[in-house]
Scaffold this motif. Structure first.
Motif, mmCIF file in Angstrom:
data_model
loop_
_atom_site.group_PDB
_atom_site.id
_atom_site.type_symbol
_atom_site.label_atom_id
_atom_site.label_comp_id
_atom_site.label_asym_id
_atom_site.label_seq_id
_atom_site.Cartn_x
_atom_site.Cartn_y
_atom_site.Cartn_z
ATOM 1 N N THR A 257 9.430 -4.462 -3.147
ATOM 2 C CA THR A 257 8.851 -3.222 -2.632
ATOM 3 C C THR A 257 9.555 -2.020 -3.250
ATOM 4 O O THR A 257 10.794 -1.957 -3.260
ATOM 5 C CB THR A 257 8.995 -3.157 -1.094
ATOM 6 O OG1 THR A 257 8.345 -4.298 -0.527
ATOM 7 C CG2 THR A 257 8.364 -1.889 -0.547
ATOM 8 N N ALA A 258 8.763 -1.098 -3.811
ATOM 9 C CA ALA A 258 9.325 0.139 -4.369
ATOM 10 C C ALA A 258 9.845 1.028 -3.229
ATOM 11 O O ALA A 258 9.383 0.903 -2.086
ATOM 12 C CB ALA A 258 8.281 0.857 -5.197
ATOM 13 N N PRO A 259 10.775 1.950 -3.555
ATOM 14 C CA PRO A 259 11.415 2.209 -4.849
ATOM 15 C C PRO A 259 12.416 1.118 -5.221
ATOM 16 O O PRO A 259 12.900 0.376 -4.367
ATOM 17 C CB PRO A 259 12.101 3.552 -4.632
ATOM 18 C CG PRO A 259 12.345 3.628 -3.166
ATOM 19 C CD PRO A 259 11.203 2.919 -2.519
ATOM 20 N N TYR A 260 12.719 1.069 -6.533
ATOM 21 C CA TYR A 260 13.535 0.010 -7.078
ATOM 22 C C TYR A 260 14.887 0.546 -7.583
ATOM 23 O O TYR A 260 15.054 1.742 -7.822
ATOM 24 C CB TYR A 260 12.828 -0.671 -8.264
ATOM 25 C CG TYR A 260 11.421 -1.109 -7.987
ATOM 26 C CD1 TYR A 260 11.164 -2.256 -7.247
ATOM 27 C CD2 TYR A 260 10.338 -0.385 -8.503
ATOM 28 C CE1 TYR A 260 9.855 -2.671 -7.008
ATOM 29 C CE2 TYR A 260 9.039 -0.789 -8.264
ATOM 30 C CZ TYR A 260 8.803 -1.928 -7.513
ATOM 31 O OH TYR A 260 7.514 -2.331 -7.289
ATOM 32 N N VAL A 261 15.804 -0.417 -7.786
ATOM 33 C CA VAL A 261 17.061 -0.171 -8.491
ATOM 34 C C VAL A 261 17.124 -1.171 -9.639
ATOM 35 O O VAL A 261 16.813 -2.354 -9.455
ATOM 36 C CB VAL A 261 18.277 -0.354 -7.572
ATOM 37 C CG1 VAL A 261 19.578 -0.125 -8.347
ATOM 38 C CG2 VAL A 261 18.198 0.587 -6.381
ATOM 39 N N ALA A 281 10.607 5.084 -8.560
ATOM 40 C CA ALA A 281 9.555 5.199 -7.545
ATOM 41 C C ALA A 281 8.452 4.173 -7.681
ATOM 42 O O ALA A 281 7.829 3.790 -6.686
ATOM 43 C CB ALA A 281 8.967 6.611 -7.565
ATOM 44 N N ASP A 282 8.150 3.718 -8.891
ATOM 45 C CA ASP A 282 7.031 2.802 -9.099
ATOM 46 C C ASP A 282 7.286 1.939 -10.328
ATOM 47 O O ASP A 282 8.336 2.045 -10.977
ATOM 48 C CB ASP A 282 5.729 3.582 -9.231
ATOM 49 C CG ASP A 282 5.803 4.701 -10.268
ATOM 50 O OD1 ASP A 282 6.541 4.538 -11.268
ATOM 51 O OD2 ASP A 282 5.147 5.740 -10.076
ATOM 52 N N THR A 283 6.285 1.113 -10.666
ATOM 53 C CA THR A 283 6.436 0.194 -11.790
ATOM 54 C C THR A 283 6.607 0.937 -13.106
ATOM 55 O O THR A 283 7.384 0.509 -13.976
ATOM 56 C CB THR A 283 5.220 -0.746 -11.858
ATOM 57 O OG1 THR A 283 5.081 -1.429 -10.607
ATOM 58 C CG2 THR A 283 5.403 -1.780 -12.952
ATOM 59 N N LEU A 307 15.507 -0.689 -3.220
ATOM 60 C CA LEU A 307 16.410 0.398 -2.849
ATOM 61 C C LEU A 307 16.586 0.448 -1.336
ATOM 62 O O LEU A 307 15.608 0.374 -0.578
ATOM 63 C CB LEU A 307 15.855 1.729 -3.348
ATOM 64 C CG LEU A 307 16.671 2.982 -3.001
ATOM 65 C CD1 LEU A 307 17.982 2.975 -3.766
ATOM 66 C CD2 LEU A 307 15.870 4.245 -3.316
ATOM 67 N N ASP A 308 17.822 0.569 -0.908
ATOM 68 C CA ASP A 308 18.116 0.750 0.516
ATOM 69 C C ASP A 308 17.819 2.212 0.876
ATOM 70 O O ASP A 308 18.522 3.126 0.442
ATOM 71 C CB ASP A 308 19.581 0.410 0.797
ATOM 72 C CG ASP A 308 19.942 0.609 2.263
ATOM 73 O OD1 ASP A 308 19.033 0.598 3.113
ATOM 74 O OD2 ASP A 308 21.145 0.779 2.554
ATOM 75 N N ARG A 309 16.784 2.420 1.674
ATOM 76 C CA ARG A 309 16.351 3.786 2.009
ATOM 77 C C ARG A 309 16.704 4.182 3.433
ATOM 78 O O ARG A 309 16.211 5.205 3.937
ATOM 79 C CB ARG A 309 14.839 3.910 1.806
ATOM 80 C CG ARG A 309 14.397 3.751 0.368
ATOM 81 C CD ARG A 309 12.915 4.068 0.225
ATOM 82 N NE ARG A 309 12.077 3.099 0.926
ATOM 83 C CZ ARG A 309 10.758 3.236 1.101
ATOM 84 N NH1 ARG A 309 10.151 4.320 0.659
ATOM 85 N NH2 ARG A 309 10.070 2.304 1.717
#
Length: 471
Positions: A257-261, A281-283, A307-309
């Protein structure tokens, strides 16, 4: 603690510092006081602290005589000599030989009575202070450091001998071959007095014991390999997948699931080498970051992580190290990329209890951030303490595990997540990816140097104990 000094002011300061360090300075027995008073000026104080009141100037041997009487009395667990001793030979060269003789007498007294004798000398470095150190007498140039070292030694001694039974410290040495309750490596397999039936760990924390053999350590030493070991110990991480090419990257993006690291798996210190991209934020953003990073760092295994949000997060570090003298030790402190800058950490022998871990956390300057700073909700310190316990047990249970470092550990209201990890095991230091270029300033084909806060700062003060307390 018994304090012997040649100045009432020095004695008062030493007693005040000892009290702050949790050390007791209690009056000596009357018989000891009477023996001490013999040969000293009438104005000498013999209760504790002992003030020689000029007796040392009249006869340098008074220093050794009084220390020996106190050590022999049984009225103290350690003797601290504070004041001018160590300076006489420097200021009056004719007295150097005699002062050195007295220094050696102090060493012999400590050995004879098997009692720690420490010296605070107003002289930083003289032939006498060097003779004291060479003879095994810890000698300091300021009283604060002397009392601080004694307080640390007392805390370590209070933990008991370095024999662990079921994760707890035993009161007596246990021979694993003679005691049927003790299994391989000194782990106790039976119940202990005070434990609940069948509860091998007693009050050593809430986490279950981690039984991982040294051979179970992963063959690789990147972030994902570290996660494999640490997840098995019950330490939570965000969902993540390994990738090596664009097709794998797109597959990982679809499953997470986005966002990614995005992280370069093999780098120990990713921020310094541009090996991490956060908040993708996205692919499309993920693919762009992968293209730039792989072009710059070269081929190898990369990691895509969610990403931990969560809001109101406090970043901490939890780490362990196998110290040559003390064995496994665990550290908790302020984390993130500024760990070395803040130098805010607390250390304990491993394994530790949940109560021990909470006590370590409370000693940190950053503890108010965890309790809710300026209207923030409090973070889950219980989960942080649980992670400290789990990591300490892992370190204690794996002799081949030299270092572990979780940094940062992101602690929020609803628990924590470790978002980077490093492990080092005996004989297998981590290094760069086989096909990737070495980090800047690093020779290809050689293991990457250890340059984390774990070895740079956390254990520096504790290592000094080995120098100040030989043997």
């Amino acid at each position: 603690v018994a304090v012997v000094t040649d100045s009432g002011g020095q004695g008062a300061l030493a007693v005040d510092l000892a009290s702050r360090a949790g050390l007791l300075v209690e009056p000596l027995a009357q018989a000891t006081r009477t023996a001490i008073a013999t040969g000293l000026p009438p104005q000498a104080v013999t209760a504790n602290p002992v003030d020689l009141a000029g007796g040392g100037e009249q006869d340098l041997g008074a220093y050794a005589r009084v220390v020996d009487l106190v050590a022999a009395s049984g009225g103290a667990d350690a003797v601290l000599l504070s004041g001018y001793f160590g300076s006489y030979g420097r200021d009056i060269p004719a007295q150097q030989d005699r002062e050195t003789e007295v220094a050696l007498e102090l060493s012999r007294s400590a050995a004879r009575h098997r009692l720690p004798v420490l010296v605070h000398s107003m002289a930083r470095s003289t032939p006498t202070t060097e003779a004291l150190r060479a003879a095994g007498v810890p000698t300091y140039a300021d009283i604060e450091t002397a009392v601080g070292a004694l307080g640390t030694a007392a805390r370590l001694a209070g933990l008991g001998p370095s024999v662990r039974a079921g994760g707890a410290w035993t009161d007596t040495e246990v021979d694993p071959e003679a005691d049927p309750r003790v299994g391989p490596g000194g782990d106790q397999v039976g119940d202990q007095a005070g434990d609940q039936p069948g509860d091998q760990w007693g009050d050593r924390g809430t986490a279950p014991p981690v039984a991982v053999s040294p051979a179970a350590a992963p063959a690789g030493f990147g972030y994902l390999a570290a996660r494999t070991l640490l997840t098995g110990a019950g330490i939570p991480f965000p969902p993540a997948l390994p990738v090596t090419d664009l097709a794998g990257l797109r597959c990982a993006a679809a499953r997470l699931t986005a966002p990614y690291v995005l992280k370069a798996d093999w780098l120990e210190h990713k921020s310094e080498h541009g090996g991490v991209a956060v908040g993708l934020a996205d692919t499309d953003a993920l693919e762009a970051a992968f293209g730039e990073m792989s072009l710059r760092l070269g081929p190898g295994q990369y990691v895509v992580e969610q990403l931990d949000r969560r809001p109101h997060v406090v970043e901490m570090v939890v780490a362990t190290r196998r110290d040559p003298s003390f064995g496994p030790v665990v550290v908790v402190g302020a984390g993130g990329t500024e760990t070395e800058l803040w130098r805010d950490s607390a250390l304990a022998l491993a394994p530790c209890t949940h109560a021990d871990a909470l006590s370590l956390i409370e000693r940190l300057r950053c503890a108010p951030l965890l309790h809710g700073w300026r209207g923030r909700p409090p973070a889950d310190t219980g989960a942080l303490a649980d992670t400290v316990v789990r990591l300490s047990r892992l370190a204690a249970g794996q002799p081949g595990l030299l270092e572990t470092e979780l940094n940062p550990v992101r602690v929020a209201v609803d628990g924590l997540l470790a978002v980077d990890a490093l492990i080092t095991t005996a004989g297998h230091p981590p290094g760069p990816a086989p096909d990737g270029p070495a980090p800047a300033g690093h020779a290809p084909g050689r293991p990457a140097p250890t340059q984390g806060a774990l070895t740079d700062e956390y254990f520096r003060r504790e290592h000094s104990l080995r120098e100040e307390f030989p043997g």
